[in-house]
Design an enzyme around this catalytic site. Structure first.
Site, mmCIF file in Angstrom:
data_model
loop_
_atom_site.group_PDB
_atom_site.id
_atom_site.type_symbol
_atom_site.label_atom_id
_atom_site.label_comp_id
_atom_site.label_asym_id
_atom_site.label_seq_id
_atom_site.Cartn_x
_atom_site.Cartn_y
_atom_site.Cartn_z
ATOM 1 N N THR A 102 -11.563 -5.158 9.018
ATOM 2 C CA THR A 102 -10.625 -5.353 9.784
ATOM 3 C C THR A 102 -11.233 -4.570 10.294
ATOM 4 O OG1 THR A 102 -9.211 -6.068 8.778
ATOM 5 C CG2 THR A 102 -9.795 -7.551 9.979
ATOM 6 N N LYS A 146 -0.022 -8.840 -1.251
ATOM 7 C CA LYS A 146 -1.536 -8.481 -1.495
ATOM 8 C C LYS A 146 -1.384 -6.464 -3.047
ATOM 9 C CE LYS A 146 -4.649 -6.325 1.687
ATOM 10 N NZ LYS A 146 -4.649 -5.580 0.398
ATOM 11 N N LYS A 204 -11.532 -6.101 -3.503
ATOM 12 C CA LYS A 204 -13.241 -6.075 -2.759
ATOM 13 C C LYS A 204 -14.392 -5.616 -3.417
ATOM 14 C CE LYS A 204 -10.478 -5.086 1.358
ATOM 15 N NZ LYS A 204 -9.449 -4.572 1.299
ATOM 16 N N LEU A 205 -14.263 -6.423 -4.816
ATOM 17 C CA LEU A 205 -15.588 -6.509 -5.339
ATOM 18 C C LEU A 205 -16.669 -6.119 -4.638
ATOM 19 C CD1 LEU A 205 -14.734 -8.536 -8.768
ATOM 20 C CD2 LEU A 205 -13.924 -5.893 -8.545
ATOM 21 N N TYR A 206 -17.817 -5.386 -5.000
ATOM 22 C CA TYR A 206 -18.952 -5.269 -4.705
ATOM 23 C C TYR A 206 -19.469 -4.389 -5.880
ATOM 24 C CZ TYR A 206 -22.403 -3.956 -1.133
ATOM 25 O OH TYR A 206 -23.592 -3.697 -0.874
ATOM 26 N N ASP A 207 -20.733 -5.022 -6.295
ATOM 27 C CA ASP A 207 -21.388 -4.665 -7.445
ATOM 28 C C ASP A 207 -22.752 -5.395 -7.815
ATOM 29 O OD1 ASP A 207 -22.103 -3.192 -9.800
ATOM 30 O OD2 ASP A 207 -20.394 -2.125 -9.869
ATOM 31 N N ARG A 259 1.535 -1.918 7.258
ATOM 32 C CA ARG A 259 2.280 -0.713 7.855
ATOM 33 C C ARG A 259 3.095 -1.705 9.003
ATOM 34 N NH1 ARG A 259 -3.029 2.173 9.030
ATOM 35 N NH2 ARG A 259 -3.846 0.160 9.155
ATOM 36 N N ASP A 309 0.708 -1.163 0.015
ATOM 37 C CA ASP A 309 0.253 0.299 -0.208
ATOM 38 C C ASP A 309 0.849 1.363 0.224
ATOM 39 O OD1 ASP A 309 -2.258 -1.312 0.172
ATOM 40 O OD2 ASP A 309 -2.682 -1.495 1.938
ATOM 41 N N PRO A 326 -24.465 -8.956 -9.698
ATOM 42 C CA PRO A 326 -23.579 -9.443 -9.989
ATOM 43 C C PRO A 326 -23.049 -10.161 -11.344
ATOM 44 C CG PRO A 326 -26.072 -10.258 -8.811
ATOM 45 C CD PRO A 326 -25.575 -8.509 -9.122
ATOM 46 N N ASN A 327 -23.712 -9.458 -12.527
ATOM 47 C CA ASN A 327 -23.425 -9.456 -13.633
ATOM 48 C C ASN A 327 -21.973 -8.946 -13.963
ATOM 49 O OD1 ASN A 327 -23.226 -9.694 -17.004
ATOM 50 N ND2 ASN A 327 -23.388 -8.257 -16.942
ATOM 51 N N ASP A 370 -6.529 -7.621 -3.661
ATOM 52 C CA ASP A 370 -7.506 -6.849 -3.496
ATOM 53 C C ASP A 370 -8.877 -6.184 -3.419
ATOM 54 O OD1 ASP A 370 -8.791 -6.620 -0.681
ATOM 55 O OD2 ASP A 370 -7.209 -6.004 0.446
HETATM 56 O O1 C5P Z 1 -1.258 -1.529 6.968
HETATM 57 P P1 C5P Z 1 -2.111 -2.963 7.070
HETATM 58 O O2 C5P Z 1 -1.652 -3.607 8.078
HETATM 59 O O3 C5P Z 1 -3.897 -2.509 8.125
HETATM 60 O O4 C5P Z 1 -2.824 -3.898 5.762
HETATM 61 C C1 C5P Z 1 -4.074 -4.233 5.972
HETATM 62 C C2 C5P Z 1 -4.504 -4.497 4.240
HETATM 63 O O5 C5P Z 1 -5.247 -5.321 4.645
HETATM 64 C C3 C5P Z 1 -4.546 -2.924 4.205
HETATM 65 O O6 C5P Z 1 -4.289 -3.174 2.491
HETATM 66 C C4 C5P Z 1 -6.629 -3.410 3.601
HETATM 67 O O7 C5P Z 1 -6.972 -2.569 2.912
HETATM 68 C C5 C5P Z 1 -6.681 -4.750 3.199
HETATM 69 N N1 C5P Z 1 -7.950 -5.414 4.512
HETATM 70 C C6 C5P Z 1 -7.924 -5.294 5.184
HETATM 71 N N2 C5P Z 1 -9.068 -5.493 6.405
HETATM 72 C C7 C5P Z 1 -10.040 -6.205 5.517
HETATM 73 C C8 C5P Z 1 -9.883 -6.693 3.717
HETATM 74 C C9 C5P Z 1 -8.504 -6.257 3.873
HETATM 75 O O8 C5P Z 1 -7.502 -4.479 6.551
HETATM 76 N N3 C5P Z 1 -11.069 -7.432 5.690
#
Ligand code: C5P
Length: 229
Positions: free
Chosen positions: A116, A30, A59-62, A203, A8, A64-65, A57
């Protein structure tokens, strides 16, 4: 358990520089939408050429098609895994599963249960239920829809593992207790104990003054924890 580093950093150049330094290590990367917007699918291709396992990553959200069509494009990038939101619904998840089944290269599909970063209060505000209940609900839906795994926090792994088989992809892994936007986090040790398959860290590694040393430390710690299992 395997280490997955979230790329990131602000630019794809910086992300690829970090990846290059880790060439040869047993680590997955990722690529989130920030990196993808900057580097496009070529960034994914570069990581694959370097020999890494890659999770896209987005995270698709839309509907179905739209999700199914996007999934086919993603499969064409040669990624190993990609993410969609379980809250997009059962038909959307099923459409994505059927779409990738028709592809020459079939990546694994991971469904996000409850982000998370959500605390219990935030989860109530959005889904009108607590994290444990909603994570369970989405995990069961994801399994029924043929997903290969789920994304959840260390706090839910243990009970979700009893309910659903498949990959547990676990962000929010921390090496110490510095406050940030992640509400549900845990250490590598806890992640290993609760059965995480991928410990996702961004991070704590890429913001460190020496990301390479930090990543190597995490890899050694994971090797030790894997040996203990
Ligand atoms: O920097 P950090 O360790 O918090 O990064 C977590 C990564 O995981 C980020 O890229 C975030 O977009 C991703 N992620 C998340 N929680 C989810 C799915 C993905 O933190 N449920």
């Amino acid at each position: 358990m395997k280490l997955c580093i979230a790329l990131d950093l602000p630019t794809m150049g910086e992300n690829l520089f970090l990846a290059k330094q880790l060439e040869g290590r047993d680590v997955a990367f990722k690529v989130g939408f920030k990196a993808f917007l900057d580097g496009g699918h070529q960034s994914v291709t570069r990581l694959k050429e370097m020999g890494f396992e890659v999770c896209l990553d987005l995270k698709l959200y839309d509907i179905p098609n739209t999700m199914a069509e996007a999934a086919k494009t993603i499969a064409g990038f040669g990624v190993d895994m990609f993410t969609i939101h379980a809250s997009a619904g059962r038909s959307a998840m099923e459409a994505v599963a059927s779409a990738v089944d028709t592809c020459f290269h079939r990546p694994k599909i991971l469904a996000v249960t409850v982000l998370t970063s959500f605390s219990n209060d935030e989860c109530y505000e959005i889904y009108e239920g607590d994290v444990a209940d909603k994570a369970e609900y989405f995990a069961v839906q994801a399994r029924r829809a043929g997903m290969d795994g789920i994304v959840c926090s260390v706090h839910e792994c243990e009970f979700l593992r009893e309910m659903v088989s498949g990959i547990l992809f676990v962000p929010g892994i921390r090496l110490n207790d510095t406050p940030d936007d992640q509400a549900r986090k845990g250490s590598l040790e806890v992640a290993s104990k609760v059965g995480a398959d991928y410990a996702v860290m961004g991070r704590p590694i890429y913001m460190d003054e020496n990301p390479l040393i930090k990543a190597d430390w995490a890899l050694r710690e994971i090797a030790r924890l894997n040996d203990e299992l």
